[in-house]
Design a protein around this motif. Sequence first.
Motif, PDB file in Angstrom:
ATOM      1  N   THR A 168       1.112  -1.422   0.011  1.00 23.02           N
ATOM      2  CA  THR A 168       0.294  -0.142  -0.172  1.00 23.02           C
ATOM      3  C   THR A 168       1.362   1.775   0.382  1.00 23.02           C
ATOM      4  N   MET A 169       2.065   1.435   0.780  1.00 24.23           N
ATOM      5  CA  MET A 169       2.791   2.481   0.683  1.00 24.23           C
ATOM      6  C   MET A 169       3.349   2.572  -0.314  1.00 24.23           C
ATOM      7  N   GLY A 170       3.850   1.552  -1.635  1.00 27.36           N
ATOM      8  CA  GLY A 170       4.919   1.391  -2.286  1.00 27.36           C
ATOM      9  C   GLY A 170       3.844   1.578  -3.761  1.00 27.36           C
ATOM     10  N   SER A 171       2.395   1.240  -3.792  1.00 26.57           N
ATOM     11  CA  SER A 171       1.367   1.386  -4.756  1.00 26.57           C
ATOM     12  C   SER A 171       1.124   3.498  -4.366  1.00 26.57           C
ATOM     13  N   LEU A 172       0.619   4.136  -3.129  1.00 30.07           N
ATOM     14  CA  LEU A 172       0.391   4.998  -2.882  1.00 30.07           C
ATOM     15  C   LEU A 172       1.719   6.481  -3.692  1.00 30.07           C
ATOM     16  N   PHE A 173       2.849   6.105  -3.387  1.00 27.16           N
ATOM     17  CA  PHE A 173       4.282   6.516  -3.787  1.00 27.16           C
ATOM     18  C   PHE A 173       4.176   6.963  -5.163  1.00 27.16           C
ATOM     19  N   VAL A 174       4.088   5.659  -5.686  1.00 30.22           N
ATOM     20  CA  VAL A 174       4.236   5.799  -7.193  1.00 30.22           C
ATOM     21  C   VAL A 174       2.876   6.400  -7.959  1.00 30.22           C
ATOM     22  N   ALA A 175       1.830   6.344  -7.409  1.00 32.89           N
ATOM     23  CA  ALA A 175       0.428   6.996  -7.587  1.00 32.89           C
ATOM     24  C   ALA A 175       0.844   8.210  -7.391  1.00 32.89           C
ATOM     25  N   GLU A 176       0.751   9.654  -6.778  1.00 36.97           N
ATOM     26  CA  GLU A 176       1.832  10.512  -6.061  1.00 36.97           C
ATOM     27  C   GLU A 176       2.116  10.640  -6.782  1.00 36.97           C
ATOM     28  N   ALA A 177       3.096  10.060  -6.754  1.00 34.41           N
ATOM     29  CA  ALA A 177       4.726  10.635  -7.518  1.00 34.41           C
ATOM     30  C   ALA A 177       4.226  11.110  -9.645  1.00 34.41           C
TER      31      ALA A 177
END
Length: 449
Positions: free
Chosen positions: A320-329
């Motif tokens: 969840t942390m990785g997916s939201l990171f790349v989404a926000e990026a």
Amino acid sequence: MSRSTTDQQRTRPGLRLLRELWVQVIIAAILGIAVGLLFPGFGSAMQPLSDWFIALVKMIVAPVIFCVVTTGIAAMDNVRRVGRIGVKAIGYFVAFSLVSMLIGLVVANVFRLGAGMHIDPHSLDAGAVPKTSSDATSFTAFVSSIIPDTMFSAFTSDNIVATLFISIVFGFALNLGGARVEPLARGIQSLSDVVFRIVSWIMRTAPFGTFGALAAVVSTYGVSSLKQLGYLILVFAGTCVLYIVVVLGGIMRACRLRLLPLMRYLKDELLIVLSTCSSESVLPQVVAKLERLGVGRTVVGITIPAGFSFNLDGSAVYLTMGSLFVAEAVDVHLSWQQQLVMVGIMMLTSKGTAGVAGGAFVVLASSITAFGHVPLAALALIVGIDRILNEGRVFINVLGNAVAAIVVGKWENDFHAEQATATLGHRAAPVAGVPSPAGVSGPQPGGHA
């Protein structure tokens, strides 16, 4: 002994260290950053290395999911005999996978991981962007996407949820087929060995993907991109520490035990996991040690193998942390409803890759593909630090499964508490208002005297 032989022996440790994948990834990351800063034109040209690595990961996702899930279900021949233990273990796994993912979701939103990078998705590999529709996250569309057009089309499309559905159905059919289908089950297990070997080959190319990703990102977006990656590492590390202390520590206290002595007891296995980044590498040792600790053999025999495939707490936080990171990026802002749908997808796709090197990264690719709102190529942004993040998630995966076996053992009255406290070398942790469970103070059925 000649001088040349002595010099050769002295150099061997260094050469062995250079053969380690994590060392190669770190070297590639440093070189990629340097190239991106010093030679930005050349760094931008290295983007295909990252795209090719992502394509290789994408290529192997469906076979990995099919082999692992199918063989895992087909091998569950003793679940009927000890179905109650299996149900309790699976219930525990599902509950804490969900808790772990929600923790990662909350942390990513609170700390706004990836926000402010403003990376243009069109500068990434456009061919890797999956097709999406406006109602992709509706319940009806999601259920419809689970059912493929044909049985084999699930393996030729980007729909990993359909692949998972076919794998589950196929696995149960093998499980109920009896002796007549055993040759096919053995064949799929052999195919699984081949697929895992291919995965290991693909992960050996991670240094090239790391070099290309960081060289291109730094040359295009400058040093500021590194700040966000470092921020992600720090936040993830802090979340892992809090998870171990608060969640796993709290569960152990509820079991009237303490976590730190358990970590000391499993220190060799935890160190091996940190060096190999593979939970499967310590499965036999963990099984043996938990039996010596006082957990019943039947409980250990079901909970640990199943847990190493289905109870991935550290990976759940990472997903969840990785997916939201790349989404926000890439400036894809997901609503809470979309984030919860993504968690539901990850609850399905995150099962079965604990023993595969880089398995969580493969699962992240699977989940993003199935979700359809974030460009898959955005994973290039974190491939360079995936090895660092892997340290925390595999540590929690192994430790969390050891705790799970103790919980299920206590739940089933198949746990020798006195033997555990003697083995760990401490007194049971007092829990206010909670009496000692009846029947747990002495040897239990399936336990150890």
